[in-house]
Write a protein that holds these residues in place. Sequence first.
Motif, PDB file in Angstrom:
ATOM      1  N   UNK A 212       6.510   7.017  -1.135  1.00 51.41           N
ATOM      2  CA  UNK A 212       5.963   6.489   0.118  1.00 51.41           C
ATOM      3  C   UNK A 212       4.443   6.389   0.042  1.00 51.41           C
ATOM      4  N   UNK A 213       3.823   7.397  -0.566  1.00 53.31           N
ATOM      5  CA  UNK A 213       2.356   7.377  -0.701  1.00 53.31           C
ATOM      6  C   UNK A 213       1.909   6.252  -1.634  1.00 53.31           C
ATOM      7  N   UNK A 214       2.652   6.030  -2.720  1.00 59.50           N
ATOM      8  CA  UNK A 214       2.320   4.953  -3.643  1.00 59.50           C
ATOM      9  C   UNK A 214       2.534   3.590  -2.985  1.00 59.50           C
ATOM     10  N   UNK A 215       3.607   3.452  -2.223  1.00 57.13           N
ATOM     11  CA  UNK A 215       3.871   2.197  -1.516  1.00 57.13           C
ATOM     12  C   UNK A 215       2.737   1.877  -0.542  1.00 57.13           C
ATOM     13  N   UNK A 216       2.243   2.904   0.129  1.00 56.69           N
ATOM     14  CA  UNK A 216       1.132   2.707   1.066  1.00 56.69           C
ATOM     15  C   UNK A 216      -0.114   2.212   0.335  1.00 56.69           C
ATOM     16  N   UNK A 217      -0.333   2.721  -0.880  1.00 55.69           N
ATOM     17  CA  UNK A 217      -1.484   2.278  -1.672  1.00 55.69           C
ATOM     18  C   UNK A 217      -1.362   0.802  -2.058  1.00 55.69           C
ATOM     19  N   UNK A 218      -0.156   0.409  -2.460  1.00 58.67           N
ATOM     20  CA  UNK A 218       0.079  -0.976  -2.857  1.00 58.67           C
ATOM     21  C   UNK A 218      -0.088  -1.913  -1.664  1.00 58.67           C
ATOM     22  N   UNK A 219       0.458  -1.533  -0.517  1.00 56.70           N
ATOM     23  CA  UNK A 219       0.349  -2.350   0.697  1.00 56.70           C
ATOM     24  C   UNK A 219      -1.119  -2.517   1.102  1.00 56.70           C
ATOM     25  N   UNK A 220      -1.903  -1.459   0.896  1.00 54.52           N
ATOM     26  CA  UNK A 220      -3.329  -1.506   1.248  1.00 54.52           C
ATOM     27  C   UNK A 220      -4.156  -2.298   0.234  1.00 54.52           C
ATOM     28  N   UNK A 221      -3.510  -2.766  -0.822  1.00 53.14           N
ATOM     29  CA  UNK A 221      -4.200  -3.592  -1.801  1.00 53.14           C
ATOM     30  C   UNK A 221      -4.934  -2.830  -2.875  1.00 53.14           C
ATOM     31  N   UNK A 222      -4.604  -1.545  -3.047  1.00 54.57           N
ATOM     32  CA  UNK A 222      -5.238  -0.742  -4.100  1.00 54.57           C
ATOM     33  C   UNK A 222      -4.696  -1.169  -5.462  1.00 54.57           C
ATOM     34  N   UNK A 223      -5.577  -1.477  -6.388  1.00 55.11           N
ATOM     35  CA  UNK A 223      -5.168  -1.852  -7.746  1.00 55.11           C
ATOM     36  C   UNK A 223      -4.905  -0.586  -8.550  1.00 55.11           C
ATOM     37  N   UNK A 224      -3.661  -0.166  -8.561  1.00 52.03           N
ATOM     38  CA  UNK A 224      -3.291   1.095  -9.195  1.00 52.03           C
ATOM     39  C   UNK A 224      -3.627   1.099 -10.682  1.00 52.03           C
ATOM     40  N   UNK A 225      -3.302  -0.001 -11.372  1.00 54.23           N
ATOM     41  CA  UNK A 225      -3.549  -0.079 -12.807  1.00 54.23           C
ATOM     42  C   UNK A 225      -5.016   0.046 -13.181  1.00 54.23           C
ATOM     43  N   UNK A 226      -5.901  -0.311 -12.273  1.00 57.88           N
ATOM     44  CA  UNK A 226      -7.341  -0.231 -12.543  1.00 57.88           C
ATOM     45  C   UNK A 226      -7.786   1.204 -12.784  1.00 57.88           C
ATOM     46  N   UNK A 227      -7.101   2.162 -12.159  1.00 58.02           N
ATOM     47  CA  UNK A 227      -7.508   3.563 -12.261  1.00 58.02           C
ATOM     48  C   UNK A 227      -6.788   4.314 -13.378  1.00 58.02           C
ATOM     49  N   UNK A 228      -5.678   3.766 -13.861  1.00 58.15           N
ATOM     50  CA  UNK A 228      -4.903   4.451 -14.904  1.00 58.15           C
ATOM     51  C   UNK A 228      -5.306   3.906 -16.263  1.00 58.15           C
ATOM     52  N   UNK A 229      -6.408   4.365 -16.764  1.00 58.81           N
ATOM     53  CA  UNK A 229      -6.903   3.901 -18.060  1.00 58.81           C
ATOM     54  C   UNK A 229      -7.990   4.844 -18.565  1.00 58.81           C
ATOM     55  N   UNK A 230      -8.280   4.711 -19.851  1.00 53.62           N
ATOM     56  CA  UNK A 230      -9.381   5.478 -20.437  1.00 53.62           C
ATOM     57  C   UNK A 230      -9.255   6.972 -20.234  1.00 53.62           C
ATOM     58  N   UNK A 231     -10.309   7.559 -19.694  1.00 55.43           N
ATOM     59  CA  UNK A 231     -10.370   9.020 -19.591  1.00 55.43           C
ATOM     60  C   UNK A 231      -9.470   9.583 -18.497  1.00 55.43           C
ATOM     61  N   UNK A 232      -8.920   8.740 -17.630  1.00 59.59           N
ATOM     62  CA  UNK A 232      -8.071   9.244 -16.550  1.00 59.59           C
ATOM     63  C   UNK A 232      -6.600   9.346 -16.944  1.00 59.59           C
ATOM     64  N   UNK A 233      -6.203   8.649 -18.019  1.00 56.63           N
ATOM     65  CA  UNK A 233      -4.788   8.557 -18.375  1.00 56.63           C
ATOM     66  C   UNK A 233      -4.182   9.917 -18.720  1.00 56.63           C
ATOM     67  N   UNK A 234      -4.797  10.620 -19.671  1.00 57.26           N
ATOM     68  CA  UNK A 234      -4.250  11.908 -20.108  1.00 57.26           C
ATOM     69  C   UNK A 234      -4.257  12.959 -18.993  1.00 57.26           C
ATOM     70  N   UNK A 235      -5.354  13.099 -18.225  1.00 58.44           N
ATOM     71  CA  UNK A 235      -5.307  14.053 -17.106  1.00 58.44           C
ATOM     72  C   UNK A 235      -4.214  13.742 -16.091  1.00 58.44           C
ATOM     73  N   UNK A 236      -3.990  12.443 -15.786  1.00 61.60           N
ATOM     74  CA  UNK A 236      -2.943  12.069 -14.835  1.00 61.60           C
ATOM     75  C   UNK A 236      -1.556  12.420 -15.381  1.00 61.60           C
ATOM     76  N   UNK A 237      -1.337  12.153 -16.664  1.00 60.86           N
ATOM     77  CA  UNK A 237      -0.064  12.498 -17.292  1.00 60.86           C
ATOM     78  C   UNK A 237       0.139  14.011 -17.275  1.00 60.86           C
ATOM     79  N   UNK A 238      -0.929  14.746 -17.585  1.00 59.17           N
ATOM     80  CA  UNK A 238      -0.845  16.210 -17.589  1.00 59.17           C
ATOM     81  C   UNK A 238      -0.528  16.747 -16.189  1.00 59.17           C
ATOM     82  N   UNK A 239      -1.248  16.247 -15.181  1.00 55.15           N
ATOM     83  CA  UNK A 239      -1.028  16.713 -13.811  1.00 55.15           C
ATOM     84  C   UNK A 239       0.376  16.372 -13.318  1.00 55.15           C
ATOM     85  N   UNK A 240       0.887  15.201 -13.719  1.00 51.49           N
ATOM     86  CA  UNK A 240       2.200  14.772 -13.258  1.00 51.49           C
ATOM     87  C   UNK A 240       3.341  15.415 -14.019  1.00 51.49           C
TER      88      UNK A 240
END
Length: 321
Positions: A212-240
């Motif tokens: 639901x939280x991710x759907x809200x981000x998409x509806x609001x026009x947040x470019x999710x893929x823009x943030x999942x790259x480079x130095x953020x990828x491994x920390x996000x995978x680790x946290x998830x």
Amino acid sequence: MHLLQFQQTPFNVIAMRNAKDKMKKILIHILLTAILFATFEPVGKLISTDVPPVLITAIRFLLGGFVLLLPALNIIRRERLRITARILLKTAALGVLLVCGAMVCLQQAVLLSSSPAVVAIVFSSNSILSILFAWLVLKEKISKWHIVGFLLCICGIIISADLTHEISALPVILAGLAAGLFSVYSVFAKKAMKNIPGTVFTCLSFLFGGGILMLAQVVMGIEVGHYIQGKTLLPLIYLGFVVTGIGFWDYFNILRLSTAFHASLVFFIKIILIPFAVWIINGLQPEMNILAAMALVFTGSVIATVQPAATHPDKEKGSQE
């Protein structure tokens, strides 16, 4: 008589060895879970300025939910569970409370804090708040030890924040709000898990809340893929996958193998590990007020949990898988 004793001895030895092996396994699970949980705030701080707190929360709970999905499906198939629409609505509502409420506040507190240790220590007081909410909602008994523990935790929270500076107080307030919302979730989840195993319930609430939280981000026009790259990828995978998925799966292994008391040890050990995790991951040495707050919150949590259990050992019960 001697022959009977001789015949019984090997079985007693085997039983003792099995008990020791089981306790070793429980201790390994406790330490592993505590280490994983202690790294959440420090690792979240590393990417807090690169990824919006709401998106970090959505991604980590979706990934964590997918990690729990296979064990949850195995339990559903093995126990032939019937997931009704009412159960789905309850888990969805509590998932929104947990993910969209408590965890968004927590990640926002991590972003605003000068040290994630402050946020972690304040949030770790949620066990005390859960006791109070259980008293209010579930009419569970509360003792003088619960009150003493609660007051010690409040003192620790006050000390952890330099209330003379508004910017310092805000993350503490958000972390306290997150702890309160998480405690409400825990109390109602405990009630819901009388009808559904813990692993299944947690998996569904993670997926509903994160989805639901991710759907809200998409509806609001947040470019999710823009943030999942480079130095953020491994920390996000680790946290998830690691902290949220494996961490909670391991936590439920403790509940399955032992009691709720042993599971609570995870959060006691986390409080001790937090300053060191922040030092290693973020390079921030703990200040004296943080160490004092850690000692007070740890002591308060132990008093509120250990003393009542010691006074009424017959009331200590295990949890569902």
